[in-house]
Design a protein around this motif. Structure first.
Motif, PDB file in Angstrom:
ATOM      1  N   GLU A  88       0.823  -1.203   0.000  1.00  0.00           N
ATOM      2  CA  GLU A  88       0.000   0.000   0.000  1.00  0.00           C
ATOM      3  C   GLU A  88       0.861   1.258   0.000  1.00  0.00           C
ATOM      4  O   GLU A  88       0.563   2.236  -0.697  1.00  0.00           O
ATOM      5  CB  GLU A  88      -0.927  -0.008   1.216  1.00  0.00           C
ATOM      6  CG  GLU A  88      -2.121   0.920   1.100  1.00  0.00           C
ATOM      7  CD  GLU A  88      -3.034   0.565  -0.059  1.00  0.00           C
ATOM      8  OE1 GLU A  88      -3.414   1.497  -0.814  1.00  0.00           O
ATOM      9  OE2 GLU A  88      -3.358  -0.615  -0.236  1.00  0.00           O
ATOM     10  N   MET A  89       1.950   1.236   0.758  1.00  0.00           N
ATOM     11  CA  MET A  89       2.839   2.406   0.794  1.00  0.00           C
ATOM     12  C   MET A  89       3.519   2.621  -0.550  1.00  0.00           C
ATOM     13  O   MET A  89       3.710   3.760  -0.986  1.00  0.00           O
ATOM     14  CB  MET A  89       3.868   2.239   1.905  1.00  0.00           C
ATOM     15  CG  MET A  89       3.275   2.292   3.313  1.00  0.00           C
ATOM     16  SD  MET A  89       4.516   2.168   4.627  1.00  0.00           S
ATOM     17  CE  MET A  89       5.280   3.805   4.505  1.00  0.00           C
ATOM     18  N   ALA A  90       3.880   1.520  -1.218  1.00  0.00           N
ATOM     19  CA  ALA A  90       4.534   1.625  -2.524  1.00  0.00           C
ATOM     20  C   ALA A  90       3.600   2.220  -3.567  1.00  0.00           C
ATOM     21  O   ALA A  90       4.050   2.842  -4.540  1.00  0.00           O
ATOM     22  CB  ALA A  90       5.022   0.261  -2.975  1.00  0.00           C
ATOM     23  N   ASN A  91       2.291   2.048  -3.377  1.00  0.00           N
ATOM     24  CA  ASN A  91       1.298   2.555  -4.326  1.00  0.00           C
ATOM     25  C   ASN A  91       0.746   3.921  -3.931  1.00  0.00           C
ATOM     26  O   ASN A  91      -0.226   4.381  -4.531  1.00  0.00           O
ATOM     27  CB  ASN A  91       0.144   1.558  -4.440  1.00  0.00           C
ATOM     28  CG  ASN A  91       0.561   0.253  -5.086  1.00  0.00           C
ATOM     29  OD1 ASN A  91       1.471   0.218  -5.911  1.00  0.00           O
ATOM     30  ND2 ASN A  91      -0.089  -0.840  -4.711  1.00  0.00           N
ATOM     31  N   THR A  92       1.369   4.552  -2.954  1.00  0.00           N
ATOM     32  CA  THR A  92       0.885   5.830  -2.430  1.00  0.00           C
ATOM     33  C   THR A  92       1.923   6.917  -2.637  1.00  0.00           C
ATOM     34  O   THR A  92       3.130   6.662  -2.586  1.00  0.00           O
ATOM     35  CB  THR A  92       0.566   5.700  -0.923  1.00  0.00           C
ATOM     36  OG1 THR A  92      -0.460   4.725  -0.744  1.00  0.00           O
ATOM     37  CG2 THR A  92       0.078   7.026  -0.337  1.00  0.00           C
ATOM     38  N   ASP A  93       1.457   8.126  -2.844  1.00  0.00           N
ATOM     39  CA  ASP A  93       2.319   9.295  -3.045  1.00  0.00           C
ATOM     40  C   ASP A  93       3.352   9.401  -1.924  1.00  0.00           C
ATOM     41  O   ASP A  93       3.010   9.662  -0.770  1.00  0.00           O
ATOM     42  CB  ASP A  93       1.453  10.556  -3.076  1.00  0.00           C
ATOM     43  CG  ASP A  93       2.279  11.828  -3.152  1.00  0.00           C
ATOM     44  OD1 ASP A  93       3.470  11.754  -3.524  1.00  0.00           O
ATOM     45  OD2 ASP A  93       1.729  12.902  -2.830  1.00  0.00           O
ATOM     46  N   SER A  94       4.617   9.204  -2.269  1.00  0.00           N
ATOM     47  CA  SER A  94       5.676   9.238  -1.262  1.00  0.00           C
ATOM     48  C   SER A  94       6.056  10.654  -0.859  1.00  0.00           C
ATOM     49  O   SER A  94       6.808  10.852   0.095  1.00  0.00           O
ATOM     50  CB  SER A  94       6.921   8.505  -1.777  1.00  0.00           C
ATOM     51  OG  SER A  94       7.414   9.131  -2.955  1.00  0.00           O
ATOM     52  N   GLU A  95       5.550  11.661  -1.565  1.00  0.00           N
ATOM     53  CA  GLU A  95       5.859  13.045  -1.233  1.00  0.00           C
ATOM     54  C   GLU A  95       5.029  13.552  -0.058  1.00  0.00           C
ATOM     55  O   GLU A  95       5.324  14.614   0.503  1.00  0.00           O
ATOM     56  CB  GLU A  95       5.607  13.946  -2.456  1.00  0.00           C
ATOM     57  CG  GLU A  95       6.484  13.632  -3.661  1.00  0.00           C
ATOM     58  CD  GLU A  95       7.956  13.808  -3.341  1.00  0.00           C
ATOM     59  OE1 GLU A  95       8.296  14.810  -2.682  1.00  0.00           O
ATOM     60  OE2 GLU A  95       8.756  12.938  -3.750  1.00  0.00           O
ATOM     61  N   SER A  96       4.003  12.833   0.301  1.00  0.00           N
ATOM     62  CA  SER A  96       3.131  13.238   1.403  1.00  0.00           C
ATOM     63  C   SER A  96       3.266  12.253   2.563  1.00  0.00           C
ATOM     64  O   SER A  96       2.751  11.136   2.497  1.00  0.00           O
ATOM     65  CB  SER A  96       1.669  13.294   0.946  1.00  0.00           C
ATOM     66  OG  SER A  96       0.795  13.405   2.067  1.00  0.00           O
ATOM     67  N   PRO A  97       3.941  12.653   3.643  1.00  0.00           N
ATOM     68  CA  PRO A  97       4.058  11.764   4.810  1.00  0.00           C
ATOM     69  C   PRO A  97       2.700  11.358   5.376  1.00  0.00           C
ATOM     70  O   PRO A  97       2.534  10.217   5.818  1.00  0.00           O
ATOM     71  CB  PRO A  97       4.850  12.608   5.817  1.00  0.00           C
ATOM     72  CG  PRO A  97       5.608  13.584   4.990  1.00  0.00           C
ATOM     73  CD  PRO A  97       4.706  13.900   3.831  1.00  0.00           C
ATOM     74  N   LEU A  98       1.736  12.265   5.349  1.00  0.00           N
ATOM     75  CA  LEU A  98       0.426  11.940   5.900  1.00  0.00           C
ATOM     76  C   LEU A  98      -0.288  10.899   5.040  1.00  0.00           C
ATOM     77  O   LEU A  98      -0.975  10.014   5.569  1.00  0.00           O
ATOM     78  CB  LEU A  98      -0.437  13.199   6.035  1.00  0.00           C
ATOM     79  CG  LEU A  98      -1.747  13.028   6.808  1.00  0.00           C
ATOM     80  CD1 LEU A  98      -1.500  12.452   8.202  1.00  0.00           C
ATOM     81  CD2 LEU A  98      -2.492  14.364   6.906  1.00  0.00           C
ATOM     82  N   ASN A  99      -0.121  10.994   3.735  1.00  0.00           N
ATOM     83  CA  ASN A  99      -0.709   9.976   2.861  1.00  0.00           C
ATOM     84  C   ASN A  99      -0.030   8.619   3.058  1.00  0.00           C
ATOM     85  O   ASN A  99      -0.676   7.573   2.969  1.00  0.00           O
ATOM     86  CB  ASN A  99      -0.612  10.402   1.398  1.00  0.00           C
ATOM     87  CG  ASN A  99      -1.597  11.508   1.052  1.00  0.00           C
ATOM     88  OD1 ASN A  99      -2.493  11.809   1.830  1.00  0.00           O
ATOM     89  ND2 ASN A  99      -1.418  12.126  -0.107  1.00  0.00           N
ATOM     90  N   GLY A 152       6.334  12.713  12.302  1.00  0.00           N
ATOM     91  CA  GLY A 152       7.341  13.754  12.463  1.00  0.00           C
ATOM     92  C   GLY A 152       7.583  14.509  11.170  1.00  0.00           C
ATOM     93  O   GLY A 152       7.697  15.744  11.159  1.00  0.00           O
ATOM     94  N   GLN A 153       7.619  13.765  10.076  1.00  0.00           N
ATOM     95  CA  GLN A 153       7.802  14.401   8.761  1.00  0.00           C
ATOM     96  C   GLN A 153       6.580  15.242   8.396  1.00  0.00           C
ATOM     97  O   GLN A 153       6.709  16.332   7.813  1.00  0.00           O
ATOM     98  CB  GLN A 153       8.041  13.327   7.704  1.00  0.00           C
ATOM     99  CG  GLN A 153       9.339  12.570   7.868  1.00  0.00           C
ATOM    100  CD  GLN A 153       9.401  11.326   6.995  1.00  0.00           C
ATOM    101  OE1 GLN A 153       8.724  11.236   5.970  1.00  0.00           O
ATOM    102  NE2 GLN A 153      10.205  10.352   7.404  1.00  0.00           N
ATOM    103  N   ALA A 154       5.394  14.738   8.729  1.00  0.00           N
ATOM    104  CA  ALA A 154       4.166  15.478   8.435  1.00  0.00           C
ATOM    105  C   ALA A 154       4.115  16.781   9.215  1.00  0.00           C
ATOM    106  O   ALA A 154       3.648  17.809   8.707  1.00  0.00           O
ATOM    107  CB  ALA A 154       2.944  14.614   8.758  1.00  0.00           C
ATOM    108  N   GLN A 155       4.597  16.781  10.436  1.00  0.00           N
ATOM    109  CA  GLN A 155       4.662  18.014  11.225  1.00  0.00           C
ATOM    110  C   GLN A 155       5.710  18.960  10.661  1.00  0.00           C
ATOM    111  O   GLN A 155       5.490  20.168  10.577  1.00  0.00           O
ATOM    112  CB  GLN A 155       4.974  17.673  12.684  1.00  0.00           C
ATOM    113  CG  GLN A 155       3.805  17.060  13.425  1.00  0.00           C
ATOM    114  CD  GLN A 155       4.119  16.790  14.892  1.00  0.00           C
ATOM    115  OE1 GLN A 155       5.184  16.274  15.217  1.00  0.00           O
ATOM    116  NE2 GLN A 155       3.192  17.120  15.767  1.00  0.00           N
ATOM    117  N   ALA A 156       6.843  18.403  10.248  1.00  0.00           N
ATOM    118  CA  ALA A 156       7.928  19.232   9.732  1.00  0.00           C
ATOM    119  C   ALA A 156       7.540  19.959   8.446  1.00  0.00           C
ATOM    120  O   ALA A 156       7.972  21.091   8.205  1.00  0.00           O
ATOM    121  CB  ALA A 156       9.163  18.372   9.485  1.00  0.00           C
ATOM    122  N   CYS A 157       6.713  19.302   7.625  1.00  0.00           N
ATOM    123  CA  CYS A 157       6.325  19.935   6.357  1.00  0.00           C
ATOM    124  C   CYS A 157       4.973  20.641   6.452  1.00  0.00           C
ATOM    125  O   CYS A 157       4.462  21.139   5.446  1.00  0.00           O
ATOM    126  CB  CYS A 157       6.320  18.917   5.228  1.00  0.00           C
ATOM    127  SG  CYS A 157       4.988  17.695   5.313  1.00  0.00           S
TER     128      CYS A 157
END
Length: 216
Positions: A88-99, A152-157
């Motif tokens: 599922e992660m491989a099929n999801t937008d890696s630019e969005s930590p929340l996604n 953490g990445q989602a908060q940072a961005c």
């Protein structure tokens, strides 16, 4: 030290007899079949051996107790859960930590619906020796650490507020997906949400949670 033998079976395999080198796998598959037929309470090493086509003493080469056998079932469950999440992660937008965080939840839900018996066994700490299995502990920690890192990445961005406590958010997310899976597998969806298929309802509930924490 683990109490069970970690196996890497082919997904969907349904062996009913013992082939050289696959005794542990055959016993695990036999156990799943027996649990689905009669419930986990009636499972025994002797029954698993009979269905797998081996002698009553054969299971003791790998599993000293019923708990050890069920722990091996849980290890197989965790393997398939980790695979579902990775897919599922491989099929999801890696630019969005929340996604990506959402993908972990969706992978969990898809796995639980596809493997309800695995879900039941790995979820019950009274049936398995979770802490004695290095594999279960390591994989479970890896999933949680991935969730922490993504938040953490989602908060940072700026995808979620910097004031949100990651530990509390992870607990809420875990409770949500576990509760949704439990409701679906235990047959509560027709009573609580009869208007759409369970898989679709669960995904929409997850999406609503994700959007509720997304910073607008």
């Amino acid at each position: 030290m683990t109490t069970a033998t970690h196996i890497s079976p082919a997904a969907g395999s349904k062996r009913r007899s013992y082939h050289h080198g696959n005794l542990a796998e055959a016993l695990i598959e036999a156990s799943i079949t027996l649990i689905e037929q009669d419930g986990v309470e009636k499972l025994s090493l002797r029954q698993a051996a009979k269905l797998a086509g081996v002698s009553p003493g054969a299971p003791f080469r790998h599993f000293s107790t019923k708990t050890a056998l069920l722990t091996a079932v849980a290890e197989q469950a965790m393997q398939r859960l980790s695979s579902a999440i990775a897919t599922e992660m491989a099929n999801t937008d890696s630019e969005s930590p929340l996604n990506q965080f959402r993908a972990i939840g969706l992978g969990y839900l898809n796995w639980a619906l596809a493997h309800p018996t695995h879900f039941q066994i790995v979820s019950s700490r009274t049936l398995i020796d979770f802490d004695a299995s290095d594999y279960l502990v390591t994989e479970n920690n890896a999933i949680r650490e991935r969730m922490v890192a993504l938040l953490g990445q989602a908060q940072a961005c700026g995808e979620i507020s910097a004031t949100v406590h990651p530990d509390h958010l992870i607990l809420s997310a875990r409770a949500l997906v576990y509760g949704l899976a439990r409701m679906a597998i235990d047959g509560h969806m027709p009573e609580w949400h009869p208007h759409e298929p369970a898989a679709q309802a669960l995904e929409r509930a997850l999406d609503q949670f994700i959007e509720s924490i997304r910073r607008k």
